[in-house]
Motif scaffolding. Structure first.
Motif, PDB file in Angstrom:
ATOM      1  N   ARG A 441       0.314  -1.281  -0.028  1.00  0.00           N
ATOM      2  CA  ARG A 441       0.451   0.017   0.063  1.00  0.00           C
ATOM      3  C   ARG A 441       1.250   0.763   0.110  1.00  0.00           C
ATOM      4  O   ARG A 441       0.561   2.313  -0.330  1.00  0.00           O
ATOM      5  CB  ARG A 441      -1.459   0.278   1.247  1.00  0.00           C
ATOM      6  N   LEU A 442       1.652   1.017   0.544  1.00  0.00           N
ATOM      7  CA  LEU A 442       2.963   2.277   0.712  1.00  0.00           C
ATOM      8  C   LEU A 442       3.738   2.295  -0.596  1.00  0.00           C
ATOM      9  O   LEU A 442       4.689   3.519  -0.491  1.00  0.00           O
ATOM     10  CB  LEU A 442       3.461   2.123   1.836  1.00  0.00           C
ATOM     11  N   ARG A 443       3.456   1.501  -1.331  1.00  0.00           N
ATOM     12  CA  ARG A 443       4.271   1.724  -3.041  1.00  0.00           C
ATOM     13  C   ARG A 443       5.739   1.544  -2.467  1.00  0.00           C
ATOM     14  O   ARG A 443       6.986   2.239  -2.817  1.00  0.00           O
ATOM     15  CB  ARG A 443       3.956   3.094  -3.116  1.00  0.00           C
ATOM     16  N   LEU A 444       6.626   0.671  -1.955  1.00  0.00           N
ATOM     17  CA  LEU A 444       7.818   0.330  -0.997  1.00  0.00           C
ATOM     18  C   LEU A 444       8.150  -0.823  -1.545  1.00  0.00           C
ATOM     19  O   LEU A 444       7.558  -1.906  -0.941  1.00  0.00           O
ATOM     20  CB  LEU A 444       7.764   1.087   0.412  1.00  0.00           C
ATOM     21  N   ASN A 445       8.939  -1.024  -2.361  1.00  0.00           N
ATOM     22  CA  ASN A 445       9.344  -2.041  -2.887  1.00  0.00           C
ATOM     23  C   ASN A 445      10.392  -3.118  -1.859  1.00  0.00           C
ATOM     24  O   ASN A 445      11.369  -2.135  -0.878  1.00  0.00           O
ATOM     25  CB  ASN A 445      10.265  -1.453  -3.851  1.00  0.00           C
ATOM     26  N   HIS A 446      10.667  -3.972  -1.709  1.00  0.00           N
ATOM     27  CA  HIS A 446      11.579  -4.936  -1.028  1.00  0.00           C
ATOM     28  C   HIS A 446      11.403  -6.204  -1.381  1.00  0.00           C
ATOM     29  O   HIS A 446      10.934  -6.811  -1.917  1.00  0.00           O
ATOM     30  CB  HIS A 446      10.765  -4.600   0.331  1.00  0.00           C
ATOM     31  N   SER A 464      16.499  -5.621   1.391  1.00  0.00           N
ATOM     32  CA  SER A 464      16.164  -4.460   0.878  1.00  0.00           C
ATOM     33  C   SER A 464      15.299  -3.397   0.423  1.00  0.00           C
ATOM     34  O   SER A 464      14.699  -3.576  -0.862  1.00  0.00           O
ATOM     35  CB  SER A 464      16.458  -5.664  -0.770  1.00  0.00           C
ATOM     36  N   LEU A 465      15.087  -2.937   1.798  1.00  0.00           N
ATOM     37  CA  LEU A 465      14.158  -1.993   1.495  1.00  0.00           C
ATOM     38  C   LEU A 465      14.051  -0.649   0.857  1.00  0.00           C
ATOM     39  O   LEU A 465      15.193   0.007   1.158  1.00  0.00           O
ATOM     40  CB  LEU A 465      13.603  -1.882   3.052  1.00  0.00           C
ATOM     41  N   ALA A 466      13.437  -0.200  -0.316  1.00  0.00           N
ATOM     42  CA  ALA A 466      14.093   0.411  -0.949  1.00  0.00           C
ATOM     43  C   ALA A 466      13.686   2.011  -0.410  1.00  0.00           C
ATOM     44  O   ALA A 466      12.807   2.140   0.413  1.00  0.00           O
ATOM     45  CB  ALA A 466      12.765   0.836  -1.902  1.00  0.00           C
ATOM     46  N   PRO A 467      15.037   2.632  -0.621  1.00  0.00           N
ATOM     47  CA  PRO A 467      14.737   4.010   0.677  1.00  0.00           C
ATOM     48  C   PRO A 467      13.094   5.187   0.252  1.00  0.00           C
ATOM     49  O   PRO A 467      13.571   6.083   1.094  1.00  0.00           O
ATOM     50  CB  PRO A 467      15.793   5.366  -0.091  1.00  0.00           C
ATOM     51  N   ARG A 468      12.735   5.070  -1.000  1.00  0.00           N
ATOM     52  CA  ARG A 468      11.824   5.826  -1.023  1.00  0.00           C
ATOM     53  C   ARG A 468      10.868   5.200  -1.722  1.00  0.00           C
ATOM     54  O   ARG A 468      10.806   4.341  -2.265  1.00  0.00           O
ATOM     55  CB  ARG A 468      11.553   7.057  -2.065  1.00  0.00           C
ATOM     56  N   GLN A 469       9.532   5.760  -1.579  1.00  0.00           N
ATOM     57  CA  GLN A 469       8.213   5.167  -2.575  1.00  0.00           C
ATOM     58  C   GLN A 469       8.334   5.184  -3.724  1.00  0.00           C
ATOM     59  O   GLN A 469       9.396   6.206  -4.269  1.00  0.00           O
ATOM     60  CB  GLN A 469       6.787   6.162  -2.213  1.00  0.00           C
ATOM     61  N   LYS A 470       7.620   4.163  -4.489  1.00  0.00           N
ATOM     62  CA  LYS A 470       7.920   4.127  -5.827  1.00  0.00           C
ATOM     63  C   LYS A 470       7.303   5.538  -6.245  1.00  0.00           C
ATOM     64  O   LYS A 470       5.920   5.678  -6.045  1.00  0.00           O
ATOM     65  CB  LYS A 470       7.051   2.573  -6.196  1.00  0.00           C
ATOM     66  N   LYS A 526       1.567  14.134 -10.730  1.00  0.00           N
ATOM     67  CA  LYS A 526       3.216  13.226 -10.332  1.00  0.00           C
ATOM     68  C   LYS A 526       3.181  13.006  -8.793  1.00  0.00           C
ATOM     69  O   LYS A 526       3.300  13.985  -8.356  1.00  0.00           O
ATOM     70  CB  LYS A 526       3.887  13.503 -11.848  1.00  0.00           C
ATOM     71  N   ASP A 527       2.957  11.936  -8.452  1.00  0.00           N
ATOM     72  CA  ASP A 527       3.659  11.501  -6.653  1.00  0.00           C
ATOM     73  C   ASP A 527       5.495  11.243  -7.063  1.00  0.00           C
ATOM     74  O   ASP A 527       5.224   9.532  -7.180  1.00  0.00           O
ATOM     75  CB  ASP A 527       2.774  10.817  -6.213  1.00  0.00           C
ATOM     76  N   GLY A 528       6.256  11.950  -6.726  1.00  0.00           N
ATOM     77  CA  GLY A 528       7.204  11.933  -6.536  1.00  0.00           C
ATOM     78  C   GLY A 528       7.278  10.571  -4.868  1.00  0.00           C
ATOM     79  O   GLY A 528       9.109   9.344  -5.602  1.00  0.00           O
ATOM     80  N   GLY A 529       7.310  10.260  -4.403  1.00  0.00           N
ATOM     81  CA  GLY A 529       7.271   9.564  -3.907  1.00  0.00           C
ATOM     82  C   GLY A 529       8.300  10.242  -2.382  1.00  0.00           C
ATOM     83  O   GLY A 529       8.770  11.224  -2.579  1.00  0.00           O
ATOM     84  N   ARG A 530       7.351   9.767  -1.248  1.00  0.00           N
ATOM     85  CA  ARG A 530       8.833  10.219   0.289  1.00  0.00           C
ATOM     86  C   ARG A 530       9.455   9.115   0.813  1.00  0.00           C
ATOM     87  O   ARG A 530       9.372   8.067   0.116  1.00  0.00           O
ATOM     88  CB  ARG A 530       7.075  10.846   0.970  1.00  0.00           C
ATOM     89  N   ALA A 531      10.560   9.673   0.846  1.00  0.00           N
ATOM     90  CA  ALA A 531      11.444   8.331   2.262  1.00  0.00           C
ATOM     91  C   ALA A 531      10.268   7.787   2.661  1.00  0.00           C
ATOM     92  O   ALA A 531       9.846   7.939   3.419  1.00  0.00           O
ATOM     93  CB  ALA A 531      12.322   9.263   2.644  1.00  0.00           C
ATOM     94  N   ALA A 532      11.474   6.544   2.993  1.00  0.00           N
ATOM     95  CA  ALA A 532      10.258   5.358   3.194  1.00  0.00           C
ATOM     96  C   ALA A 532      10.216   5.830   5.217  1.00  0.00           C
ATOM     97  O   ALA A 532       9.037   5.596   6.171  1.00  0.00           O
ATOM     98  CB  ALA A 532      11.704   4.333   3.764  1.00  0.00           C
TER      99      ALA A 532
END
Length: 1104
Positions: A441-446, A464-470, A526-532
């Motif tokens: 839901r948070l669009r965080l690759n892992h 391997s949690l992404a630093p930011r949201q997709k 466009k949502d560039g995503g926030r920091a995880a």
């Protein structure tokens, strides 16, 4: 010790390379010698070893090492710096160092006073426990702070044993501590009190085992633990939630020490008489006469009628004091009333109705007293002040400069006080479901997500949690173009507001008509995503708050509830802390390891290093790994002793033990072979249920060996902990031996009258009444199932005895042995094997997967007992609901049906329910009987589906044969096989053949009086079909009056109907104008469609 192992040895060698210390592989005799030498370096008090001092001559542990038997004398593992002067003093030193009874009280008072507790005094009237002192029961109520400690002589008349039982007293001493509000480190303070008594918690196995306290009579309950010290319960630790039916404004900590038990262990004595009270007197010299005489009074001499009169007087006076608004004297009379009831109960003078009435009186008075107490303290202005609410802390924003720029490990750790074993499983399962959904839901690759846990921590490790949201783009619809622009084409306020909200300029707006031709404005957002770390800071509190527990309470004012107090939160993404606030705590980078570690708080440098840090401390975070390790070591230890551990312990016992420890150390203990004279089931029950030990059986003979295996938590002194566990088991076995010998003084049937004092259900009477009904039912039941006279007589004899063991001392102490002890005592009094075994089979099955009754007498008694419960309790309005089943009727019904079908017993449920109804003391209407049958049908449906039958096939069978469970199962199995046949199989053909007649008559009113008349047939097709119908009927009836047609017989009988039915519908017009002929043809088709009646309802099957 012969066999010990610890988690860190195996895992450090297999995961982190060679062990940085040596294991002693000496000869067993040398090992035994080493163990003796090691034990000599501490002061021995039987079950416990105390440090003689806290200086350089005391034990010194290398905290990176888990103690094992082979390592006790190895310098690399434990540095033994032994005081030579102490060794010379030997036993004399032991006697001097172990605290006396009064020393222990003094030390506890001094310790808790140093933490800010006031030293209270024992109450001046009898109380059953320290909880009943008004310093606890009343003072935990309301918003005022309250911290006290006091010794409380607790009187329990039912525990009277004339001083003969070495471990049980009618008057024992509790030391009570109340901390209100919870200081946040109550467990650590408690461990400090053990140190004050001279107990080195670094050497001992201290564990917190779930034991939630509840008193429905007093309207009081709380969550907590038994505190085990080397296997012995020494303290009850409870967080109060409610008292007198009033929810506490501030949860209070209650700590209750069992002083006699602790002192017997510390002084190494096996009888309460031998406890050293001070330097010149023993406990027995002071209190034995009191114990003997008060036991005589409680059990033999108390005047029953006078006690009843006192009960009424105390009740009356308590109510008078309530009317005068004097809660303290009112409560004193409630205590006197409670003690009077306890004396009556010990005298065996409390009947079923009287018990219920007495409980109602005490419950109502307790509620009124607590309500008045709260009101009076409020009127006085709360003179002790108010507990300040714990406020939620505001979490700082993540420092973006410290956050990782590449995919990195993330770890979340929720640190708690010990969670109950089942709650560990529940919480981990919830997190395994919720966490992946959260990241999606948070669009965080892992990468891989691991959810692991122990009693003290729930951990989520994400690789391997992404630093930011997709980043994502979304096309958003705005206002209609007509209202977005003026006539001049200028953007209106509506459009400008929409653009501002979407973060775009008006120039980026496009227009597009929808399906109805209405033109709307659209923008691409466009949502560039926030920091995880940013989004997790907001979401993690919600995640933890969403966890549900079977029983929980609020620990923080206005905060979420949790099963046990949460004491720390750790959240890290790579090296950076993910800050969030929850349950009154702020997350950080500090974790806690074993409480007896040299450094119990450790900083985690990075999420990558979290698991390794815990492993380095001997903590096995992975639940499955911990379980497998314990099982493999338990098996190895048992094999080394020439024995084996039952596979059955791999389920419930292993599951529980795995969640009681986080750094398992397996040890072997032993007990005196003389205890093997007790029934094996008693010994195993004590070991498995009460002590969580693994019993060991001989590989050669299958007999129980005088050996047990236990799992300690963390680094310990092996000889100390083993001796402690052995002493605890010895005391429990001595108790069991005492009860067993007392039971053997009477025949089993002599216990039966005592069942009159045990309530089954208010409207249905006592357990004796229930036993009588079952005894009356087995005869007619035997006739109904065709078991014969001999089986009926044996069943009647077994039913007469089946409940009697509930009144024996052994079963009253160990209720899970009901039936088991009944069988044993039945054999002892000379009953035949069929009767004795039926006494045992009456309780089967006790749980899912348990053995089922198999003898005819056993089947009759077991079925009769469950029928009586089902019919009676439904009639009394106690049937199960969607959320509650207090009488376990689901289990009873399912077990009864399993018993019937597994043994091929054919009976009509409707008939036996009616028969059972006639024996009930309450009216059982036809509506109630229908409810019972409907309920049984539901359980039968569950049983059939679990056996592999499809839902449609189950309904098809139960519609016609649900009244006979055995027949229903057999038919369902046959139908399942027929359904699995190829598409052109007989069943499909018969369904097609009978489908058309069924559809013709369905919905039409066909009078049962309509009979087929051959004289009204006017064509051959009618005659041929009728002849084929009669032939099919004869084939089905060929099974005989005592048998039932099978599915195969039905298919064969209907095989010759296909052609006649096809010809009939091709040539015959059913709904003709002649009413007489029309009715005759409908009657014929109805009889064809009814051919499956009593066998299967084909209309329930797909494709009919």
């Amino acid at each position: 010790m012969k066999c010990t192992s610890s988690s860190s040895e195996l895992l450090l060698s297999s995961v982190r390379g060679p062990i940085p210390f040596k294991a002693n592989k000496a000869h067993p005799k040398k090992q035994a010698s080493a163990s003796r030498k090691a034990s000599e370096s501490t002061t021995s008090y039987g079950s416990f070893h105390l440090n003689t001092c806290r200086d350089s001559n005391a034990w010194s542990f290398n905290r990176r090492v888990i103690t094992t038997a082979s390592a006790v004398t190895t310098p690399d593992t434990i540095e033994v710096q032994h005081s030579q002067s102490h060794a010379a003093n030997g036993t004399a030193a032991s006697a001097r160092i172990a605290p006396t009874f009064q020393d222990a009280i003094t030390k506890l008072q001094a310790y808790w006073a140093s933490t800010g507790c006031a030293i209270w005094l024992p109450h001046n009237t009898e109380v059953g426990a320290g909880t009943m002192n008004p310093a606890t029961f009343l003072r935990v109520l309301g918003p005022e702070p309250w911290n006290v400690c006091y010794a409380e002589p607790s009187i329990r008349p039912d525990d009277s044993r004339y001083g003969d039982n070495p471990n049980r007293l009618q008057r024992h001493t509790q030391f009570q501590v109340i901390l209100k509000p919870d200081p946040g480190n109550a467990l650590e303070l408690y461990l400090g009190s053990l140190e004050a008594l001279g107990i080195d918690t670094r050497s001992h196995d201290v564990r917190f085992v779930e034991d939630n306290w509840e008193s429905p009579v007093l309207g009081a309950w709380g969550l907590g633990w038994e505190v085990w010290l080397d296997g012995m319960e020494v303290t009850q630790f409870t967080y109060f939630q409610q008292a007198g039916g009033k929810t506490l404004e501030a949860p209070a900590v209650e700590i209750t020490y069992g002083m006699e038990r602790i002192l017997m262990a510390l002084q190494g004595v096996t009888n309460f008489r031998d406890i050293r009270y001070n330097e010149s007197l023993t406990y027995g010299e002071l209190f034995l006469q009191n114990e003997v005489e008060m036991s005589s009074y409680n059990l033999d001499e108390a005047d029953i009628e006078e006690q009843r009169a006192r009960f009424e007087l105390y009740d009356k006076e308590a109510r008078r004091m309530l009317a005068k608004r004097l809660p303290i004297p009112a409560y004193d009379h409630v205590l006197k009333l409670s003690h009077t009831f306890n004396i009556l109960d010990a005298r065996g003078a409390v009947g079923v109705t009287e018990r219920a009435n007495c409980f109602a009186v005490m419950r109502q008075l307790a509620r009124e007293v607590t309500g008045l107490w709260i009101a009076r303290r409020e009127e006085l202005g709360h003179p002790l002040g108010l507990v300040q609410p714990t406020l939620q802390l505001a979490a700082p924003k993540p420092d973006l400069s410290l956050l990782p720029s590449t995919a990195s490990t993330f770890v979340l750790e929720v640190g708690c006080e010990e969670l109950p074993p089942h709650e560990v499983d529940s919480a981990l399962e919830q997190l395994r479901f919720k966490v992946p959904a959260l990241f999606q839901r948070l669009r965080l690759n892992h990468g891989e997500i691991r959810v692991q846990g122990t009693p003290r921590r729930l951990a989520v490790i994400v690789e391997s949690l992404a630093p930011r949201q997709k980043a994502e783009e979304a096309r958003v619809r705005g206002p209609p173009a007509a209202s977005a622009y003026s006539k001049e084409g200028v953007a209106t306020k509506a459009l400008e507001g929409f653009c501002k909200k979407s973060g775009v300029s008006v120039s980026e707006v496009t227009r597009e008509a929808d399906a109805k031709g209405v033109e709307y404005c659209y923008v691409t957002v466009k949502d560039g995503g926030r920091a995880a770390a940013e989004v997790l800071s907001e979401e993690l509190p919600l995640l933890l708050s969403s966890l549900a527990f079977k029983k929980s309470m609020r620990w923080v004012s206005g905060g979420s509830s949790f099963s046990r107090p949460v004491r720390w939160l750790l959240a890290m993404h790579d090296h950076a802390v993910v800050p969030f606030s929850c349950l009154g705590l702020l997350s950080g980078s500090v974790t806690r390891v074993l409480r007896n570690s040299a450094q119990p708080l450790l900083t985690v440098e990075s999420a990558d290093g979290y698991s390794a840090l815990l492993l380095d401390q001997g903590i096995l975070l992975d639940q499955q790994q911990r379980k497998e390790y314990i099982w493999s070591q338990v098996q190895a230890c048992a094999a080394a002793a020439g024995g084996m551990v039952p596979v059955s312990t791999r389920t419930d016992l292993l599951e529980e033990v795995c969640n009681l420890v986080e750094a398992p150390s397996i040890m072997e203990g032993s007990f005196n072979e003389s205890f093997l004279e007790l029934p094996e089931e008693v010994l195993v029950m004590v070991m498995r249920k009460h002590q969580r030990y693994f019993p060991v059986f001989s590989e050669a003979t299958g007999k129980l060996l005088p050996i047990f295996l236990t799992v300690a938590n963390g680094p310990i002194h092996v000889a100390t902990v083993a001796a402690g566990n052995e002493a605890v088991l010895r005391a429990r076995f001595e108790d069991a031996s005492f009860f067993y010998k007392e039971d053997l003084k009477q025949r089993l049937e002599q216990f039966r009258p005592k069942l009159q004092g045990t309530l089954f259900q208010r409207d249905l009477g006592s357990m004796l009444d229930k036993s009588d009904r079952c005894e009356a039912l087995v005869g007619p039941l035997a006739q109904a199932v065709g078991f014969g006279v001999q089986a009926a007589e044996m069943a009647r004899a077994a039913a007469h005895l089946a409940k009697a063991d509930l009144a024996t001392s052994t079963v009253m102490e160990m209720t899970a042995l009901a039936g088991t002890m009944g069988r044993h005592y039945a054999y002892k009094q000379g009953e035949s094997a069929p009767v004795a075994e039926a006494v045992f089979e009456a309780v089967l099955p006790r749980y899912a997967g348990d053995t089922l009754p198999s003898s005819k007498p056993g089947i009759l008694v077991a079925v009769a007992d469950r029928l009586d419960s089902l019919v009676g309790l439904f009639a009394a309005g106690c049937g199960p609901t969607a959320t509650a089943d207090p009488y376990g009727l689901r289990r009873s019904a399912y077990g009864m049906l399993q018993t019937l079908v597994s043994n091929g017993v054919s009976l009509s449920l409707r008939a036996v329910v009616s028969l059972t109804a006639s024996l009930q003391p309450v009216k059982v209407s036809t509506e109630v009987q229908s409810e019972v049958l409907s309920y049984l049908s539901g359980r039968m449906e569950q049983l059939l589906i679990e056996a592999g039958t499809s839902a449609e096939a189950v309904r098809a069978v139960l519609t016609e044969r649900g009244d006979n469970p055995m027949l229903a199962l057999r038919t369902a199995e046959e139908l399942t096989d027929a359904l699995k046949a190829e598409e052109g199989g007989k069943l499909r053909a018969v369904m097609q053949t009978l489908g058309r007649p069924t559809r013709i008559v369905r919905g039409k009113t066909i009078d049962p009086s309509w009979k087929v008349s051959e004289a009204l047939f006017d064509c051959d097709e009618e005659r041929i079909l009728y002849a084929a119908l009669l032939s099919a009927r004869r084939d089905l009836e060929a099974s005989g009056p005592s048998s039932f047609p099978s599915i195969n017989m039905l298919l064969q009988a209907c095989d010759h109907l296909t052609a006649p039915i096809d010809a009939f519908f091709e040539k015959v017009f059913v709904m003709c104008e002649d009413e007489t002929v029309r009715k005759n043809r409908l009657a014929l088709l109805n009889e064809v469609a009814s051919l499956t009646k009593g066998i299967v309802d084909l209309s329930q099957l797909p494709g009919f």
